[in-house]
Design a protein around this motif. Structure first.
Motif, PDB file in Angstrom:
ATOM      1  N   LYS A  46      -7.829  -1.413  -7.720  1.00  0.00           N
ATOM      2  CA  LYS A  46      -6.510  -2.045  -7.628  1.00  0.00           C
ATOM      3  C   LYS A  46      -5.798  -2.020  -8.976  1.00  0.00           C
ATOM      4  O   LYS A  46      -4.589  -1.777  -9.058  1.00  0.00           O
ATOM      5  CB  LYS A  46      -6.656  -3.478  -7.128  1.00  0.00           C
ATOM      6  N   ALA A  47      -6.559  -2.250 -10.039  1.00  0.00           N
ATOM      7  CA  ALA A  47      -5.966  -2.193 -11.375  1.00  0.00           C
ATOM      8  C   ALA A  47      -5.475  -0.784 -11.684  1.00  0.00           C
ATOM      9  O   ALA A  47      -4.421  -0.607 -12.309  1.00  0.00           O
ATOM     10  CB  ALA A  47      -6.984  -2.643 -12.418  1.00  0.00           C
ATOM     11  N   GLY A  48      -6.234   0.208 -11.240  1.00  0.00           N
ATOM     12  CA  GLY A  48      -5.824   1.590 -11.472  1.00  0.00           C
ATOM     13  C   GLY A  48      -4.505   1.916 -10.798  1.00  0.00           C
ATOM     14  O   GLY A  48      -3.663   2.618 -11.369  1.00  0.00           O
ATOM     15  N   ILE A  49      -4.309   1.387  -9.600  1.00  0.00           N
ATOM     16  CA  ILE A  49      -3.035   1.602  -8.895  1.00  0.00           C
ATOM     17  C   ILE A  49      -1.897   0.912  -9.631  1.00  0.00           C
ATOM     18  O   ILE A  49      -0.818   1.494  -9.845  1.00  0.00           O
ATOM     19  CB  ILE A  49      -3.144   1.091  -7.451  1.00  0.00           C
ATOM     20  N   LEU A  50      -2.110  -0.340 -10.046  1.00  0.00           N
ATOM     21  CA  LEU A  50      -1.068  -1.099 -10.745  1.00  0.00           C
ATOM     22  C   LEU A  50      -0.702  -0.456 -12.072  1.00  0.00           C
ATOM     23  O   LEU A  50       0.469  -0.478 -12.477  1.00  0.00           O
ATOM     24  CB  LEU A  50      -1.536  -2.540 -10.966  1.00  0.00           C
ATOM     25  N   LEU A  51      -1.688   0.112 -12.753  1.00  0.00           N
ATOM     26  CA  LEU A  51      -1.443   0.719 -14.060  1.00  0.00           C
ATOM     27  C   LEU A  51      -1.037   2.180 -13.968  1.00  0.00           C
ATOM     28  O   LEU A  51      -0.717   2.797 -15.000  1.00  0.00           O
ATOM     29  CB  LEU A  51      -2.703   0.597 -14.918  1.00  0.00           C
ATOM     30  N   GLY A  52      -1.047   2.728 -12.783  1.00  0.00           N
ATOM     31  CA  GLY A  52      -0.667   4.123 -12.606  1.00  0.00           C
ATOM     32  C   GLY A  52      -1.661   5.108 -13.185  1.00  0.00           C
ATOM     33  O   GLY A  52      -1.280   6.191 -13.634  1.00  0.00           O
ATOM     34  N   LEU A  53      -2.955   4.757 -13.176  1.00  0.00           N
ATOM     35  CA  LEU A  53      -3.968   5.648 -13.722  1.00  0.00           C
ATOM     36  C   LEU A  53      -4.155   6.863 -12.818  1.00  0.00           C
ATOM     37  O   LEU A  53      -4.000   6.769 -11.603  1.00  0.00           O
ATOM     38  CB  LEU A  53      -5.300   4.913 -13.848  1.00  0.00           C
ATOM     39  N   PRO A  54      -4.489   8.006 -13.398  1.00  0.00           N
ATOM     40  CA  PRO A  54      -4.820   9.170 -12.570  1.00  0.00           C
ATOM     41  C   PRO A  54      -5.984   8.833 -11.638  1.00  0.00           C
ATOM     42  O   PRO A  54      -6.928   8.139 -12.054  1.00  0.00           O
ATOM     43  CB  PRO A  54      -5.227  10.236 -13.596  1.00  0.00           C
ATOM     44  N   PRO A  55      -5.945   9.304 -10.412  1.00  0.00           N
ATOM     45  CA  PRO A  55      -7.017   8.975  -9.468  1.00  0.00           C
ATOM     46  C   PRO A  55      -8.417   9.325  -9.973  1.00  0.00           C
ATOM     47  O   PRO A  55      -9.369   8.584  -9.728  1.00  0.00           O
ATOM     48  CB  PRO A  55      -6.656   9.796  -8.227  1.00  0.00           C
ATOM     49  N   ALA A  56      -8.533  10.446 -10.677  1.00  0.00           N
ATOM     50  CA  ALA A  56      -9.851  10.837 -11.181  1.00  0.00           C
ATOM     51  C   ALA A  56     -10.376   9.818 -12.192  1.00  0.00           C
ATOM     52  O   ALA A  56     -11.561   9.463 -12.179  1.00  0.00           O
ATOM     53  CB  ALA A  56      -9.786  12.223 -11.818  1.00  0.00           C
ATOM     54  N   LEU A  57      -9.490   9.338 -13.069  1.00  0.00           N
ATOM     55  CA  LEU A  57      -9.904   8.333 -14.052  1.00  0.00           C
ATOM     56  C   LEU A  57     -10.238   7.016 -13.365  1.00  0.00           C
ATOM     57  O   LEU A  57     -11.224   6.349 -13.725  1.00  0.00           O
ATOM     58  CB  LEU A  57      -8.797   8.123 -15.085  1.00  0.00           C
ATOM     59  N   GLY A 110      -8.870   7.174  -3.357  1.00  0.00           N
ATOM     60  CA  GLY A 110      -8.196   8.302  -2.728  1.00  0.00           C
ATOM     61  C   GLY A 110      -8.950   9.611  -2.762  1.00  0.00           C
ATOM     62  O   GLY A 110      -8.354  10.669  -2.606  1.00  0.00           O
ATOM     63  N   HIS A 111     -10.269   9.550  -2.954  1.00  0.00           N
ATOM     64  CA  HIS A 111     -11.077  10.759  -2.951  1.00  0.00           C
ATOM     65  C   HIS A 111     -11.927  10.801  -1.688  1.00  0.00           C
ATOM     66  O   HIS A 111     -11.943   9.862  -0.905  1.00  0.00           O
ATOM     67  CB  HIS A 111     -11.977  10.803  -4.193  1.00  0.00           C
ATOM     68  N   ALA A 112     -12.623  11.912  -1.523  1.00  0.00           N
ATOM     69  CA  ALA A 112     -13.486  12.071  -0.346  1.00  0.00           C
ATOM     70  C   ALA A 112     -14.916  12.317  -0.801  1.00  0.00           C
ATOM     71  O   ALA A 112     -15.201  13.321  -1.457  1.00  0.00           O
ATOM     72  CB  ALA A 112     -13.000  13.235   0.519  1.00  0.00           C
ATOM     73  N   PHE A 113     -15.788  11.392  -0.478  1.00  0.00           N
ATOM     74  CA  PHE A 113     -17.218  11.568  -0.753  1.00  0.00           C
ATOM     75  C   PHE A 113     -17.995  10.844   0.336  1.00  0.00           C
ATOM     76  O   PHE A 113     -18.851  10.004   0.081  1.00  0.00           O
ATOM     77  CB  PHE A 113     -17.580  11.028  -2.144  1.00  0.00           C
ATOM     78  N   ALA A 114     -17.682  11.199   1.570  1.00  0.00           N
ATOM     79  CA  ALA A 114     -18.284  10.510   2.707  1.00  0.00           C
ATOM     80  C   ALA A 114     -19.794  10.648   2.735  1.00  0.00           C
ATOM     81  O   ALA A 114     -20.506   9.734   3.182  1.00  0.00           O
ATOM     82  CB  ALA A 114     -17.686  11.034   4.013  1.00  0.00           C
ATOM     83  N   ILE A 115     -20.317  11.772   2.240  1.00  0.00           N
ATOM     84  CA  ILE A 115     -21.758  11.993   2.302  1.00  0.00           C
ATOM     85  C   ILE A 115     -22.517  10.962   1.471  1.00  0.00           C
ATOM     86  O   ILE A 115     -23.719  10.744   1.680  1.00  0.00           O
ATOM     87  CB  ILE A 115     -22.098  13.427   1.829  1.00  0.00           C
TER      88      ILE A 115
END
Length: 340
Positions: free
Chosen positions: A287-298, A34-39
């Motif tokens: 996917k694991a981060g979403i399931l575990l509710g981790l902060p997006p940055a982490l 969910g971040h932006a780093f297109a470059i």
């Protein structure tokens, strides 16, 4: 006579390989969390310029027949790529990639570097999406090998003429054919630019330190500005920035201004494996981060670390054993020799 590392290794080019690989890893990790780093996708532009540079240096320093050149490239590129593609196919058959639609034609085209549209997305992508760059690499190698039959003085300008003509056709002819769309993109000119930089470098025609630092700074600042300001970019934008970065770096190398640093050298050595394998780990961790509710940055940081770890492991456990006893490789795994 200019200074050079005692080992002869082009450390600056190794660092650029590491930089390009990290940029692509960051791009995909950001995309999945969910971040932006297109470059970060511009790491491919740096890779292409480096590829043109190294191929020219290799064949001028050690003349080789067209057939031998192609065999070396195939040996370097194909086994690891086929293995990674096989993992994708097996995963799709096992239901791990529900959005991946497999067809015999698409899998075969992917394995043999033929650009066709993916039945999953309609994009001109192989089964292993990041393999799209290898379609360009193999095309470059094929044309380069053909030009090896020409006298040395004609090779660079023949390559420039062929690729320039293809780009010109792409600008004036409208077509939806995947082969035409792929091989008329201006991005192919980055290989020629890398070859030209190599020619200048081998002739000793490189800028002094102040201008070399300026070129490196210009390249990095340009990429940073695009990323921070979220400006639109393409090969017309990133190609010149990549050329400035490579030319400035190899100029500093010529002046003996780049020390050996273990970590970026290791990442440079492993850049091909990192490029091919990182998305497997990033997908799982994201996917694991979403399931575990981790902060997006982490989730982003963990995804980057996992992608690099898997790439490094693949290099040590798969790529290096496969290539043991082999010759020079993609993006100079083997040391390129300099002259003072």
């Amino acid at each position: 006579m200019t200074a050079k590392p005692a080992s002869g290794t082009l450390y600056g080019v190794q660092y650029l390989r590491a930089f390009a690989a990290l940029a692509v890893v960051f791009f995909h990790a950001a995309e999945r969390t969910g971040h932006a780093f297109a470059i970060g996708a511009a790491g491919v532009d740096v890779f292409f310029v480096i590829s043109g540079f190294i191929m020219w240096v290799i064949v001028e320093r050690r003349p080789v027949s067209p057939g031998r050149f192609l065999l070396d490239r195939i040996r370097r590129i194909v086994p690891v790529y086929w293995l990674a593609t096989g993992v994708m196919v097996a995963g799709a058959l096992a239901g791990l990639f529900p959005n991946l639609v497999l067809t015999t034609g698409h899998v075969a085209a992917s394995l043999f570097f033929v650009p066709i549209r993916s039945p999953s997305s309609g994009e001109i992508w192989p089964v292993l999406v990041q393999g799209w760059t290898l379609n360009y690499e193999m095309f470059f190698y094929l044309v380069f090998a053909a030009c090896l039959a020409l006298p040395l003085r004609l090779r660079l300008w023949s390559m420039a003429g062929i690729f320039g003509l293809l780009v010109a056709l792409g600008l004036v002819v409208e077509s939806d054919a995947p082969l035409f769309l792929t091989y008329t993109r201006p991005i192919i000119l980055e290989f020629v630019a890398g070859m030209l930089i190599a020619r200048l470098w081998l002739d000793g025609r490189v800028p002094g330190r102040p201008l070399a630092f300026t070129l490196v700074g210009f390249g990095l600042a340009g990429f940073a500005a695009i990323g921070l300001l979220r400006l639109p970019f393409d090969e017309w934008t990133c190609g010149p920035l990549a050329c400035a970065l490579v030319y400035g770096t190899i100029a500093l190398e010529k002046h003996g201004g780049i020390p050996r640093l273990a970590l970026p050298v290791m990442l440079g050595d492993a850049s091909y494996s990192i490029y091919l394998w990182h998305t497997f780990a990033i997908s799982i961790v994201a996917k694991a981060g979403i399931l575990l509710g981790l902060p997006p940055a982490l989730a982003f940081v963990l995804s980057v670390c996992a992608g690099l770890a898997v790439g490094l492991a693949a290099y040590r456990l798969v790529e290096r054993p496969l290539l043991r006893g082999g010759r020079d490789g993609w993006f100079i795994r083997r040391r390129a020799r300099t002259t003072g």
